[in-house]
Write a protein that holds these residues in place. Structure first.
Motif, PDB file in Angstrom:
ATOM      1  N   UNK A  49     -18.385  -1.809  -6.517  1.00 57.09           N
ATOM      2  CA  UNK A  49     -17.675  -0.555  -6.305  1.00 57.09           C
ATOM      3  C   UNK A  49     -16.648  -0.594  -5.189  1.00 57.09           C
ATOM      4  N   UNK A  50     -16.870  -1.423  -4.207  1.00 52.03           N
ATOM      5  CA  UNK A  50     -15.939  -1.513  -3.070  1.00 52.03           C
ATOM      6  C   UNK A  50     -15.356  -2.911  -2.940  1.00 52.03           C
ATOM      7  N   UNK A  51     -15.141  -3.560  -4.057  1.00 58.19           N
ATOM      8  CA  UNK A  51     -14.592  -4.920  -4.064  1.00 58.19           C
ATOM      9  C   UNK A  51     -13.155  -4.889  -3.553  1.00 58.19           C
ATOM     10  N   UNK A  52     -12.848  -5.684  -2.555  1.00 57.16           N
ATOM     11  CA  UNK A  52     -11.498  -5.707  -1.984  1.00 57.16           C
ATOM     12  C   UNK A  52     -10.509  -6.454  -2.861  1.00 57.16           C
ATOM     13  N   UNK A  53     -11.000  -7.263  -3.772  1.00 57.96           N
ATOM     14  CA  UNK A  53     -10.121  -8.061  -4.619  1.00 57.96           C
ATOM     15  C   UNK A  53      -9.958  -7.489  -6.017  1.00 57.96           C
ATOM     16  N   UNK A  54     -10.841  -6.589  -6.405  1.00 57.35           N
ATOM     17  CA  UNK A  54     -10.770  -5.987  -7.744  1.00 57.35           C
ATOM     18  C   UNK A  54     -11.122  -4.508  -7.623  1.00 57.35           C
ATOM     19  N   UNK A  55     -10.123  -3.696  -7.327  1.00 60.16           N
ATOM     20  CA  UNK A  55     -10.383  -2.269  -7.169  1.00 60.16           C
ATOM     21  C   UNK A  55     -10.676  -1.631  -8.529  1.00 60.16           C
ATOM     22  N   UNK A  56     -11.320  -0.505  -8.488  1.00 61.08           N
ATOM     23  CA  UNK A  56     -11.631   0.242  -9.715  1.00 61.08           C
ATOM     24  C   UNK A  56     -10.359   0.523 -10.501  1.00 61.08           C
ATOM     25  N   UNK A  57      -9.322   1.020  -9.837  1.00 61.17           N
ATOM     26  CA  UNK A  57      -8.076   1.370 -10.524  1.00 61.17           C
ATOM     27  C   UNK A  57      -7.409   0.151 -11.148  1.00 61.17           C
ATOM     28  N   UNK A  58      -7.413  -0.982 -10.453  1.00 62.82           N
ATOM     29  CA  UNK A  58      -6.809  -2.195 -11.000  1.00 62.82           C
ATOM     30  C   UNK A  58      -7.575  -2.704 -12.218  1.00 62.82           C
ATOM     31  N   UNK A  59      -8.900  -2.638 -12.177  1.00 57.69           N
ATOM     32  CA  UNK A  59      -9.710  -3.082 -13.312  1.00 57.69           C
ATOM     33  C   UNK A  59      -9.490  -2.186 -14.526  1.00 57.69           C
ATOM     34  N   UNK A  60      -9.441  -0.870 -14.317  1.00 57.71           N
ATOM     35  CA  UNK A  60      -9.205   0.059 -15.427  1.00 57.71           C
ATOM     36  C   UNK A  60      -7.829  -0.175 -16.028  1.00 57.71           C
ATOM     37  N   UNK A  61      -6.822  -0.354 -15.194  1.00 56.68           N
ATOM     38  CA  UNK A  61      -5.465  -0.581 -15.689  1.00 56.68           C
ATOM     39  C   UNK A  61      -5.368  -1.882 -16.480  1.00 56.68           C
ATOM     40  N   UNK A  62      -5.992  -2.943 -15.989  1.00 60.18           N
ATOM     41  CA  UNK A  62      -5.955  -4.228 -16.685  1.00 60.18           C
ATOM     42  C   UNK A  62      -6.692  -4.144 -18.015  1.00 60.18           C
TER      43      UNK A  62
END
Length: 75
Positions: A49-62
């Protein structure tokens, strides 16, 4: 793939028609954005949930750029 390996898998999958699905664990999307053609196979992204390399928003967008997003679950 995990972390950098997940990013490499995302990039390679577009050239590998024999691959049926993708599991990307903590792809570093916040540091190295995925810009290649999106995969058209089912995908599962797993990240803290607090990953600095894979944010929630970046994962959803990808994930939304690839195969149809049928369900998103955030824990």
């Amino acid at each position: 793939g995990y972390s950098f390996g997940a990013l490499v898998a995302l990039q390679a999958i577009t050239a590998l028609p024999e691959v049926a699905a993708l599991l990307a664990a903590a792809p570093p999307l916040s540091r190295m954005p995925f810009r290649d053609a999106p995969p058209t196979v089912p995908q599962l992204f797993v990240a803290a949930g607090r990953d600095h390399y894979c944010s929630h928003d970046d994962a959803v967008a990808a994930a939304a750029r690839g195969a149809p997003l049928r369900r998103l679950k955030v824990l």
